[in-house]
Every structure is written in structure tokens, then in C-alpha cells.
Design an enzyme around this catalytic site. Sequence first.
Site, PDB file in Angstrom:
ATOM      1  N   GLU A 286       0.852  -1.189   0.000  1.00 25.66           N
ATOM      2  CA  GLU A 286       0.000   0.000   0.000  1.00 25.66           C
ATOM      3  C   GLU A 286       0.887   1.238   0.000  1.00 25.66           C
ATOM      4  O   GLU A 286       1.708   1.424   0.904  1.00 25.66           O
ATOM      5  CB  GLU A 286      -0.923   0.039   1.218  1.00 25.66           C
TER       6      GLU A 286
ATOM      7  N   ASP B 296       4.810   5.048   3.933  1.00 25.30           N
ATOM      8  CA  ASP B 296       4.429   6.443   4.122  1.00 25.30           C
ATOM      9  C   ASP B 296       5.682   7.279   4.355  1.00 25.30           C
ATOM     10  O   ASP B 296       6.642   6.810   4.976  1.00 25.30           O
ATOM     11  CB  ASP B 296       3.457   6.619   5.287  1.00 25.30           C
TER      12      ASP B 296
ATOM     13  N   ASP C 123       9.846   7.871   0.840  1.00 24.57           N
ATOM     14  CA  ASP C 123       9.092   8.505  -0.233  1.00 24.57           C
ATOM     15  C   ASP C 123       8.800   7.433  -1.275  1.00 24.57           C
ATOM     16  O   ASP C 123       9.722   6.832  -1.822  1.00 24.57           O
ATOM     17  CB  ASP C 123       9.932   9.636  -0.835  1.00 24.57           C
TER      18      ASP C 123
ATOM     19  N   ASP D  69      -3.478  11.705  -3.039  1.00 27.02           N
ATOM     20  CA  ASP D  69      -3.671  13.132  -3.295  1.00 27.02           C
ATOM     21  C   ASP D  69      -4.158  13.312  -4.736  1.00 27.02           C
ATOM     22  O   ASP D  69      -3.502  12.857  -5.672  1.00 27.02           O
ATOM     23  CB  ASP D  69      -2.344  13.872  -3.091  1.00 27.02           C
TER      24      ASP D  69
ATOM     25  N   LYS E  85      -5.085  20.416  -9.939  1.00 25.80           N
ATOM     26  CA  LYS E  85      -4.666  21.376 -10.957  1.00 25.80           C
ATOM     27  C   LYS E  85      -3.932  20.670 -12.099  1.00 25.80           C
ATOM     28  O   LYS E  85      -3.119  19.781 -11.872  1.00 25.80           O
ATOM     29  CB  LYS E  85      -3.766  22.450 -10.334  1.00 25.80           C
TER      30      LYS E  85
ATOM     31  N   ASP F 257     -12.387   9.050  -2.993  1.00 21.46           N
ATOM     32  CA  ASP F 257     -13.671   9.737  -2.880  1.00 21.46           C
ATOM     33  C   ASP F 257     -13.765  10.856  -3.905  1.00 21.46           C
ATOM     34  O   ASP F 257     -14.803  11.502  -4.028  1.00 21.46           O
ATOM     35  CB  ASP F 257     -13.824  10.351  -1.487  1.00 21.46           C
TER      36      ASP F 257
ATOM     37  N   THR G  43      -9.970   2.591   5.079  1.00 28.11           N
ATOM     38  CA  THR G  43      -8.906   3.453   5.571  1.00 28.11           C
ATOM     39  C   THR G  43      -9.523   4.481   6.524  1.00 28.11           C
ATOM     40  O   THR G  43     -10.746   4.588   6.636  1.00 28.11           O
ATOM     41  CB  THR G  43      -8.217   4.205   4.420  1.00 28.11           C
TER      42      THR G  43
ATOM     43  N   TYR H 290      -9.440   7.732   6.100  1.00 20.90           N
ATOM     44  CA  TYR H 290     -10.135   8.688   5.242  1.00 20.90           C
ATOM     45  C   TYR H 290     -11.487   8.133   4.802  1.00 20.90           C
ATOM     46  O   TYR H 290     -12.500   8.832   4.798  1.00 20.90           O
ATOM     47  CB  TYR H 290      -9.291   8.999   4.001  1.00 20.90           C
ATOM     48  N   GLU H 291     -11.482   6.865   4.408  1.00 19.91           N
ATOM     49  CA  GLU H 291     -12.707   6.234   3.919  1.00 19.91           C
ATOM     50  C   GLU H 291     -13.799   6.249   4.982  1.00 19.91           C
ATOM     51  O   GLU H 291     -14.966   6.528   4.685  1.00 19.91           O
ATOM     52  CB  GLU H 291     -12.392   4.810   3.480  1.00 19.91           C
TER      53      GLU H 291
END
Length: 211
Positions: free
Chosen positions: A44, A69, A96, A118, A122, A154, A191, A193-194
Site C-alpha cells: 500500500e 508512508d 518517499d 492526493d 490542478k 472519494d 482506511t 479517510y474512507e
Amino acid sequence: MRVRNRKGATELLEANPQYVVLNPLEAKAKWRDLFGNDNPIHVEVGSGKGAFVSGMAKQNPDINYIGIDIQKSVLSYALDKVLEAGVSNIKLLWVDGSDLTDYFEDGEIDRLYLNFSDPWPKKRHEKRRLTYKTFLDTFKRILPENGEIHFKTDNRGLFEYSLVSFSQYGMKLNGVWLDLHASDFEGNVMTEYEQKFSNKGQVIYRVEAEF
């Protein structure tokens, strides 16, 4: 997932080498030795506080998981979840993840997860999106023939962009979910966030794409 610096995060990570790979460059081509078995390896990218990767490791003990991460404080919280879960089939990398070929040999991993990356909305930041073609080049190298990317977001814009990017790259879309939580998909591990977005009633999109 930006969080405040956690006091003692570095010390916590360094004190748990059974889970945290402290010299990841030296692990390249040696991951199965580190896990001590030949089970499939799933990675992941951007594992956040570890709810997904630790949950998957607990749900699937015959699969090895690696959570990546760049933020040490975030990864230290992921380590908390790993320790709480009491699983042994997981490793964490504080690196990274922009070039995974630094840490994995060609074909060394079996599946890649991109969860709530992310969106970089833009246009001038398109090349930073993890489903941009140069990232797909890297992912294809470290995955086997017919290797898969499992993707959740999302963000409708990133979802649509990724569908096009996968297709233009020549990947096969094995599954597309326009509303994951309203579907009959089984075995979903959320997750952080989820969970947050789901509680707000936001739709979660999911794709399984195969090289």
C-alpha cells in the site's frame, strides 16, 4: 494525511525493527527472506495511520503486506495499529514512495494498493498523480505479468482521470465500483479517510486494474 509531529515517533519506529524496515534500500530483492516465506506480497502506497494495511494483514494471514508512508509521525500511528493487531505478516517503510524501484526488484510484489491518494486537481500538477503514466511505468516494473492495482478514492475527478489513464496505458479494468459501500463487494477494509468520508455520506469509488 498531515498530522502534527509526534514526540518520540523516530524512537518508536527504530525500537520495532521486526515491523519497521530501517534500511529499505538493502531490502530490495530480499523481501521474501525478510518475511521468512514465499507468500504473495501486497504493497500500500501512502498507508496513513495504518487502518487498511493492518486490517488487511489480520484478514489475510497468508499474504504479506508492506505499508509505505513518507511521514514518520503518521507511520508511527500505523505501527500502533500493527502492534495492537498482533500480526506478523506486515512491514512498514518510512520512505518517499515516488520511485518504488529503489526498494523492490522487478516483479517482486504481487499487488499494489492506492487508497485516497492526493488528487492534485490542478492540470499543472498532473504528473504528481499516482495514476499518471510515469508512475504506472514504475508500478508495472515491480509487479508481475498481469499484476493488479487496486484503487480507491472519494474524488470523482481523480477517479475519472484514473480510469482514462489505466485504459490508455493498455490496462484491463477487472472491476469498477461507482458506489463501493452501496455495492455487494465483500471483504472491504476501510482506511481512516474512507471511514471519515463514508460517515459524511460521500460516495467511494473503486477500481481493479490489471497490467
